[in-house]
Design a protein around this motif. Structure first.
Motif, PDB file in Angstrom:
ATOM      1  N   GLU A 172      -1.200  26.157 -13.847  1.00 41.40           N
ATOM      2  CA  GLU A 172      -0.758  25.710 -15.171  1.00 41.40           C
ATOM      3  C   GLU A 172      -1.910  25.083 -15.947  1.00 41.40           C
ATOM      4  OE1 GLU A 172       3.944  24.570 -14.393  1.00 41.40           O
ATOM      5  OE2 GLU A 172       2.370  23.157 -13.838  1.00 41.40           O
ATOM      6  N   GLU A 173      -2.717  24.299 -15.241  1.00 43.33           N
ATOM      7  CA  GLU A 173      -3.857  23.640 -15.886  1.00 43.33           C
ATOM      8  C   GLU A 173      -4.871  24.670 -16.377  1.00 43.33           C
ATOM      9  OE1 GLU A 173      -7.354  20.360 -14.783  1.00 43.33           O
ATOM     10  OE2 GLU A 173      -5.665  20.707 -13.418  1.00 43.33           O
ATOM     11  N   ALA A 223       0.181  33.252 -24.043  1.00 45.06           N
ATOM     12  CA  ALA A 223       1.490  32.628 -24.212  1.00 45.06           C
ATOM     13  C   ALA A 223       2.506  33.242 -23.263  1.00 45.06           C
ATOM     14  CB  ALA A 223       1.960  32.785 -25.663  1.00 45.06           C
ATOM     15  N   HIS A 224       2.384  34.566 -23.032  1.00 47.08           N
ATOM     16  CA  HIS A 224       3.281  35.248 -22.099  1.00 47.08           C
ATOM     17  C   HIS A 224       3.093  34.696 -20.684  1.00 47.08           C
ATOM     18  CE1 HIS A 224       5.658  38.459 -20.349  1.00 47.08           C
ATOM     19  NE2 HIS A 224       4.656  38.761 -19.543  1.00 47.08           N
ATOM     20  N   LYS A 238       5.817  32.642 -18.166  1.00 46.54           N
ATOM     21  CA  LYS A 238       6.096  32.970 -16.769  1.00 46.54           C
ATOM     22  C   LYS A 238       5.911  31.747 -15.870  1.00 46.54           C
ATOM     23  CE  LYS A 238       5.388  37.922 -16.360  1.00 46.54           C
ATOM     24  NZ  LYS A 238       4.733  38.974 -15.563  1.00 46.54           N
ATOM     25  N   LEU A 239       4.860  30.992 -16.143  1.00 45.96           N
ATOM     26  CA  LEU A 239       4.607  29.787 -15.359  1.00 45.96           C
ATOM     27  C   LEU A 239       5.721  28.764 -15.574  1.00 45.96           C
ATOM     28  CD1 LEU A 239       0.757  29.365 -15.885  1.00 45.96           C
ATOM     29  CD2 LEU A 239       1.936  30.120 -13.820  1.00 45.96           C
ATOM     30  N   THR A 240       6.230  28.683 -16.791  1.00 41.39           N
ATOM     31  CA  THR A 240       7.341  27.772 -17.070  1.00 41.39           C
ATOM     32  C   THR A 240       8.568  28.165 -16.260  1.00 41.39           C
ATOM     33  OG1 THR A 240       6.547  27.347 -19.313  1.00 41.39           O
ATOM     34  CG2 THR A 240       8.872  26.879 -18.879  1.00 41.39           C
ATOM     35  N   GLY A 241       8.811  29.474 -16.152  1.00 40.73           N
ATOM     36  CA  GLY A 241       9.938  29.938 -15.339  1.00 40.73           C
ATOM     37  C   GLY A 241       9.775  29.579 -13.883  1.00 40.73           C
ATOM     38  N   LEU A 292      13.956  32.134  -7.160  1.00 37.50           N
ATOM     39  CA  LEU A 292      12.566  32.132  -7.560  1.00 37.50           C
ATOM     40  C   LEU A 292      12.228  33.428  -8.276  1.00 37.50           C
ATOM     41  CD1 LEU A 292      10.830  30.658  -4.397  1.00 37.50           C
ATOM     42  CD2 LEU A 292      11.096  29.554  -6.616  1.00 37.50           C
ATOM     43  N   PRO A 293      11.413  33.354  -9.346  1.00 38.13           N
ATOM     44  CA  PRO A 293      11.036  34.576 -10.043  1.00 38.13           C
ATOM     45  C   PRO A 293      10.291  35.510  -9.131  1.00 38.13           C
ATOM     46  CG  PRO A 293      10.433  32.634 -11.302  1.00 38.13           C
ATOM     47  CD  PRO A 293      10.834  32.161  -9.952  1.00 38.13           C
ATOM     48  N   SER A 294      10.489  36.837  -9.319  1.00 36.67           N
ATOM     49  CA  SER A 294       9.802  37.813  -8.497  1.00 36.67           C
ATOM     50  C   SER A 294       8.443  38.116  -9.093  1.00 36.67           C
ATOM     51  CB  SER A 294      10.623  39.096  -8.414  1.00 36.67           C
ATOM     52  OG  SER A 294      10.868  39.620  -9.693  1.00 36.67           O
TER      53      SER A 294
END
Length: 225
Positions: free
Chosen positions: A172-173, A196-197, A201-204, A223-225
């Motif tokens: 994230e950083e 931004a995309h 994804k990281l937010t999800g 968890l997202p795949s």
């Protein structure tokens, strides 16, 4: 050994493919050739790619049509596409490239260093995404084993959550730093949109991890795949 990312090079001219390989060889990744749009789509059926370098002017299925097919497939719609073209027909032609789903549109002749730098960004993002998926899969297995009463895990689920959260925080950083760098360099809208995309994804992933924390209904988290 760290698995290398695959980069798909699509051009109907062998000399152009050879030039791209020479430029990108310094990245030490796996370069896959395709001499037509049809050949590129076939390669995308079985392999995962970090980024696609796609020539616009090709006989038969051109770059725009090839990109449209790529974006229609669920498996490949998120793969970044960089259009390469020897002919610049002005803003309308460039807009058509972005409308087809490209993250960048580069006219030949281009600066080899710039192209290599752009590709390296997408390779890095791809590798980080792969690492996060591996960690998520490991966590899922550990949690399922704990739910089934398994013993002898190397780490307790809480410890795995903390480790994965720390890894995610590092990514994230870096994503935030990349977004700031793009803003500082007045990058084109497509590059900013790609960053931004990634942040979305990281937010999800962050939300999924937060849902796995004790007392927040971890059994229902996906968890997202």
């Amino acid at each position: 050994m760290v698995q290398k990312a695959k980069i798909l090079l699509v051009d109907d001219r062998p000399e152009n493919l050879l030039a791209l390989e020479a430029i990108l060889s310094a990245l030490d990744q796996t370069l896959v050739r395709a001499s037509s749009g049809e050949e590129a789509l076939k390669a995308l059926l079985t392999d995962d790619f970090a980024v696609i370098l796609l020539d616009v002017q090709m006989p038969g299925m051109d770059g725009f049509e090839t990109a449209a097919h790529i974006k229609r497939r669920e498996r490949t719609r998120d793969i970044p596409i960089i259009f390469l073209t020897a002919i610049n027909h002005g803003p309308h032609h460039t807009f058509r490239g972005y409308a087809a789903g490209a993250v960048d549109y580069i006219s030949k002749p281009f600066d080899p260093w710039v192209l290599r730098a752009k590709v390296s960004v997408f390779v890095e993002l791809y590798m980080k995404n792969c690492k996060l998926r591996e960690q998520a899969a490991l966590l899922r297995l550990q949690l399922e084993g704990d739910a089934n009463g398994s013993v002898g895990h190397e780490k307790e689920p809480a410890g795995l959550l903390a480790e994965l959260s720390a890894r995610l925080a590092a990514v994230e950083e870096q994503a935030e730093a990349l977004s700031k760098q793009l803003d500082d360099e007045s990058a084109d809208a497509a590059a900013v949109a790609t960053a931004a995309h990634l942040e979305r994804k990281l937010t999800g992933l962050r939300r999924a991890l937060d849902a796995l924390e004790p007392g927040t209904g971890s059994g229902a988290a996906v968890l997202p795949s």
